[in-house]
Design an enzyme around this catalytic site. Sequence first.
Site, PDB file in Angstrom:
ATOM      1  N   ARG A  22       3.435  -4.444  -2.505  1.00 52.99           N
ATOM      2  CA  ARG A  22       4.059  -4.185  -1.213  1.00 52.99           C
ATOM      3  C   ARG A  22       3.736  -2.755  -0.756  1.00 52.99           C
ATOM      4  O   ARG A  22       2.569  -2.438  -0.529  1.00 52.99           O
ATOM      5  CB  ARG A  22       5.566  -4.455  -1.273  1.00 52.99           C
ATOM      6  N   TYR A  59      22.252  -0.616  -8.488  1.00 51.87           N
ATOM      7  CA  TYR A  59      21.089  -0.036  -7.799  1.00 51.87           C
ATOM      8  C   TYR A  59      21.414   1.354  -7.274  1.00 51.87           C
ATOM      9  O   TYR A  59      20.639   2.295  -7.460  1.00 51.87           O
ATOM     10  CB  TYR A  59      20.682  -0.959  -6.651  1.00 51.87           C
TER      11      TYR A  59
END
Length: 246
Positions: A15, A157
Amino acid sequence: MDLTDKVVLITGARRIGSSVAATLARQGANLSLSYNNSNQEIKHTAELIRNIGRRVIIIQSDLTNARDCQRLVDETVSGLGRLDVLINMASTYSSKPFDELTESDWESGLAVDLKAAFLCTLAAVPHLRASGGGRIINFSDWVARSGRPRYEGYMTYYVAKSAVIGLTEALALELACDDILVNAIAPGPIHPPNDMDLRSVNEVKKLTPLGRWGGDQEIAKAVVALIESEFITGETLRVDGGRHLR
């Protein structure tokens, strides 16, 4: 740092990482790309780099494992002759409510988003020293850089990416005497996830002061800027179109 014939190792080179790798190849660098499962994507990136005229190797590795991190670095140096830049981009991003989190969720999230950056750095530093100095670029997140969580369900996260900022600052101090500059990039709305609906895509635009998604090249430009700098270290650079201001 002039990237001509320098060697850059990128973890998680898919990506956005693919665009970063191609940009660095155009700057004259040779690339080592690590992957875990995204075999076809990494092969496509490698072919792109070869077409630019630079050398590239791809290495499968489990970045949560210290031996694999060491092997990744060692194979990079044996395959390309040296190591000058380490870019820790590998990351996981998934949502899970707090009440459903398990010890395994916690450990696996921190292992990829935080521990892997430390392990790869630990393996890379002796080779960066041997090259006379170098650059390490870690990846955090604009939310973590803002200093407060904004979205429920992303606790692991957020904690990991906040700790990456601390790791970056501590490493910058520890490695300054070796002329190894350590910085981090905190991306904001760069490009929409594949599963994001059009309404959500447009809502992010409205919440971003510049009124648009940034695109992969904005991250690539930031990476190049931090590599080229001879006097920036210990910083976390937000690339978010001003998203943190709202």
